[in-house]
Design a protein around this motif. Structure first.
Motif, short mmCIF file in Angstrom:
data_model
loop_
_atom_site.label_atom_id
_atom_site.label_comp_id
_atom_site.label_asym_id
_atom_site.label_seq_id
_atom_site.Cartn_x
_atom_site.Cartn_y
_atom_site.Cartn_z
N ALA A 140 -36.88 -27.78 52.53
CA ALA A 140 -35.91 -26.74 52.17
C ALA A 140 -36.08 -25.52 53.06
O ALA A 140 -37.19 -25.21 53.50
CB ALA A 140 -36.09 -26.34 50.71
N MET A 141 -34.99 -24.84 53.31
CA MET A 141 -35.05 -23.66 54.15
C MET A 141 -35.94 -22.57 53.55
O MET A 141 -36.67 -21.90 54.26
CB MET A 141 -33.65 -23.09 54.30
N SER A 142 -35.85 -22.43 52.23
CA SER A 142 -36.65 -21.38 51.59
C SER A 142 -38.14 -21.60 51.89
O SER A 142 -38.89 -20.65 52.13
CB SER A 142 -36.42 -21.39 50.08
N THR A 155 -32.32 -17.46 62.37
CA THR A 155 -31.21 -18.43 62.23
C THR A 155 -31.08 -18.87 60.78
O THR A 155 -29.97 -18.90 60.23
CB THR A 155 -31.49 -19.68 63.10
N MET A 156 -32.22 -19.18 60.15
CA MET A 156 -32.15 -19.67 58.76
C MET A 156 -31.62 -18.59 57.82
O MET A 156 -30.92 -18.89 56.85
CB MET A 156 -33.52 -20.15 58.30
N LEU A 189 -29.29 -16.72 58.24
CA LEU A 189 -27.83 -16.66 58.24
C LEU A 189 -27.25 -17.38 57.03
O LEU A 189 -26.16 -17.08 56.59
CB LEU A 189 -27.26 -17.29 59.52
N VAL A 190 -27.98 -18.35 56.51
CA VAL A 190 -27.47 -19.07 55.34
C VAL A 190 -28.40 -19.02 54.12
O VAL A 190 -27.94 -19.11 52.99
CB VAL A 190 -27.16 -20.56 55.67
N HIS A 191 -29.70 -18.90 54.38
CA HIS A 191 -30.65 -18.93 53.27
C HIS A 191 -30.53 -17.66 52.42
O HIS A 191 -30.45 -16.55 52.96
CB HIS A 191 -32.07 -19.05 53.83
N LYS A 192 -30.50 -17.85 51.09
CA LYS A 192 -30.44 -16.68 50.22
C LYS A 192 -31.83 -16.45 49.65
O LYS A 192 -32.44 -17.37 49.12
CB LYS A 192 -29.42 -16.91 49.10
#
Ligand SMILES: Cc1cc2nc3c(=O)[nH]c(=O)nc-3n(C[C@H](O)[C@H](O)[C@H](O)COP(=O)(O)OP(=O)(O)OC[C@H]3O[C@@H](n4cnc5c(N)ncnc54)[C@H](O)[C@@H]3O)c2cc1C
Lengths: 85, 393
Positions: free
Chosen positions: B313-315, B380-381, B383-386
């Protein structure tokens, strides 16, 4: 146009793949086709824009972007949830 | 989420401390001569610490990442080169243990690792790609049951002393740069043509020279899972956590030395607080931040480890990147504080308060996969990861 077809167009435009997207099957592995993590984020942004959706945090993992059909499935799931809400 | 951290068994820390004592005795010589920390590594083998991560059924001890990190932190306080060698070995073991599937060859290798306490090196860096380990130029050639590989490896730590090298390459000659596999070559199956010397500011004992690697081995020695998965789910996180642990160790020893200096000064003049005391308090606060950062990362890893979706996961990636960037920067500030406290006696080599080696070793942290590169990936992440704004999670 089906979700998968739209996704395929976006992958062609933003996926920065070293191969022709036409040669990749819907369930073909995008990472082994050369999808980088940077391009996968760009792809995600373009898809959010196109379908007017937001990927929830739980979907931000490698699996979601592994293939065109996986992305399409995620998009359909999110759209269905947004309509139900 | 409230995960109770399992305390590291006394036995394991005792064994690590005994090995660290040996490593510490030779730390200055290893640094000065830029030689392999033979004594410390032999002591680690003697304590059978090379194989603790291997599953019990193959002869190992099923050690958790927290336990391995504790060993790295203990070693980091004694000799950073020994600690880094040990950490890099354990990062390779994590890839083999977690990603060899039901490969009988790799299971046998892990048994051998337990019996012989072998040392595994890593070759991800390559001429032309630097620290971007998710790309390879070289490709493995598959012919029948054999694989062949030639790689211009810019940095292979302890390459000549290792018993095996885990090396990344493109999966086949037509594969794109990011379609990679990882193959474990055993000593005797490869040659190393020396190309670059490792005469560096710090981490001198890691002997991270550059080589042209040429190897040939049975095909089954390639890990069955794609390197993309290994990197995303294991290698990046484990590297950042174990490096973070040993970097914490370097800083912790610097703070120990500064504290001894301040206490000696206080004893000489009872009743007055020495001038360095305030800075020591500041260094102690920063050290606690580093420790908290590493421990929180380890807990997150232990909580996610059974679930590939959480690990990729990005988080999770953002959190691990933050551990690396944060610890690598803060240890420099801490050691610099300690240098100001100890003054010239800290600047000199060969005193009980010397900090030169600590400072030089610590400077490698922000370059070992460049912080700028890591910040670039994180940005970069983002840009979408909350971000998760909860405190406890
Ligand atoms: C002690 C030590 C031991 C090591 N051992 C090994 C080992 O055993 N095996 C191995 O394979 N490697 C090893 N390495 C190498 C390490 O993993 C990295 O590959 C290496 O530190 C990066 O080298 P570089 O700075 O030349 O390359 P690059 O990553 O190319 O960086 C060069 C510079 O360019 C800039 N830069 C480049 N790309 C970007 C970007 N995308 N965004 C922002 N800035 C960028 C950065 O500022 C950086 O300082 C070791 C390194 C150290 C310090």
């Amino acid at each position: 146009m089906s979700t998968a077809e739209t996704v395929r167009e976006i992958v062609a435009k933003h996926g920065k793949l070293p191969v022709d997207v036409g040669s990749i099957a819907d369930d073909g592995d995008l990472y082994s086709a050369g999808l980088s993590s940077f391009a996968s984020v760009q792809l995600m942004l373009a898809i959010e824009e196109e379908f007017d959706i937001e990927f929830p945090e739980t979907m931000l993992n490698r699996g979601t972007f592994a293939s065109i059909s996986a992305i399409a499935k995620a998009v359909d799931t999110i759209c269905a949830e947004q309509q139900a809400a | 989420m409230n995960i109770v951290t399992k305390a590291v068994p006394a036995d394991l820390s005792d064994r690590a401390r005994r090995a660290a004592k040996v490593a510490g005795e030779f730390a200055d010589a290893v640094d000065r001569e830029g030689r392999f920390p033979r004594e410390g590594m032999d002591a680690l083998k003697g304590e059978r610490l090379m194989s603790i991560q291997v599953p019990g059924e193959l002869g190992g001890e099923d050690a958790s990442m927290q336990e391995i990190a504790e060993v790295c932190a203990i070693l980091g306080q004694a000799c950073a080169s020994t600690a880094m060698t040990y950490a890099m070995h354990q990062i390779q073991v994590a890839s083999i243990v977690g990603y060899s599937g039901d490969s009988a060859w790799h299971a046998d290798f892990l048994r051998r690792l337990c019996d012989e306490q072998v040392l595994i090196a890593s070759a991800t860096s390559e001429a032309g790609i630097g620290g971007n380990l998710r790309n390879s130029v070289c490709a493995i050639e598959v012919g029948g049951d054999t694989v062949r590989l030639e790689k211009d490896a810019t940095v292979i730590s302890y390459g000549e002393m290792a018993d095996a090298i885990l090396i990344t390459s493109r999966a086949h000659k037509d594969a794109p740069p990011s379609d990679q596999v990882s193959t474990l070559f055993l000593k005797g199956q490869y040659t190393l043509e020396h190309t670059r010397d490792w005469d560096t500011l710090g981490m001198r004992g890691t002997c991270s020279d550059g080589y042209i690697f040429r190897g040939e081995a049975p095909k089954e020695q390639t890990l069955p899972r794609p390197f993309a998965e290994i990197a995303a789910e294991s290698m990046l996180a484990v590297s950042h956590l174990l490096w973070g642990a040993l970097w914490y160790g370097i800083a912790a020893d610097a703070v120990n030395r500064a504290q001894s200096f301040v206490r000696a000064a206080a004893r000489r003049q009872p009743g007055s607080t020495p001038p360095g005391a305030l800075r020591l308090a500041e260094a102690s606060s920063l050290l606690q931040q580093v420790k908290g950062n590493v421990v929180a990362g380890l807990r997150q890893f232990e909580a996610a480890k059974a679930d590939p979706d959480r690990l990729s996961a990005m988080s999770f990636a953002v959190a691990m990147n933050n551990v690396k960037v944060g610890t690598s920067q803060t240890i420099l500030t801490i050691i610099n504080h300690c240098m100001l406290i100890n003054g010239i006696i800290g600047y000199k080599n060969g005193t009980p308060y010397s900090l030169g080696r600590h400072l030089r070793d610590a400077h490698s942290a922000q370059l070992m996969i460049s912080n700028d590169r890591i910040l670039g990936n994180t940005s970069t992440m983002l840009l979408v990861h909350k971000q998760d704004t909860s405190l406890i999670g």
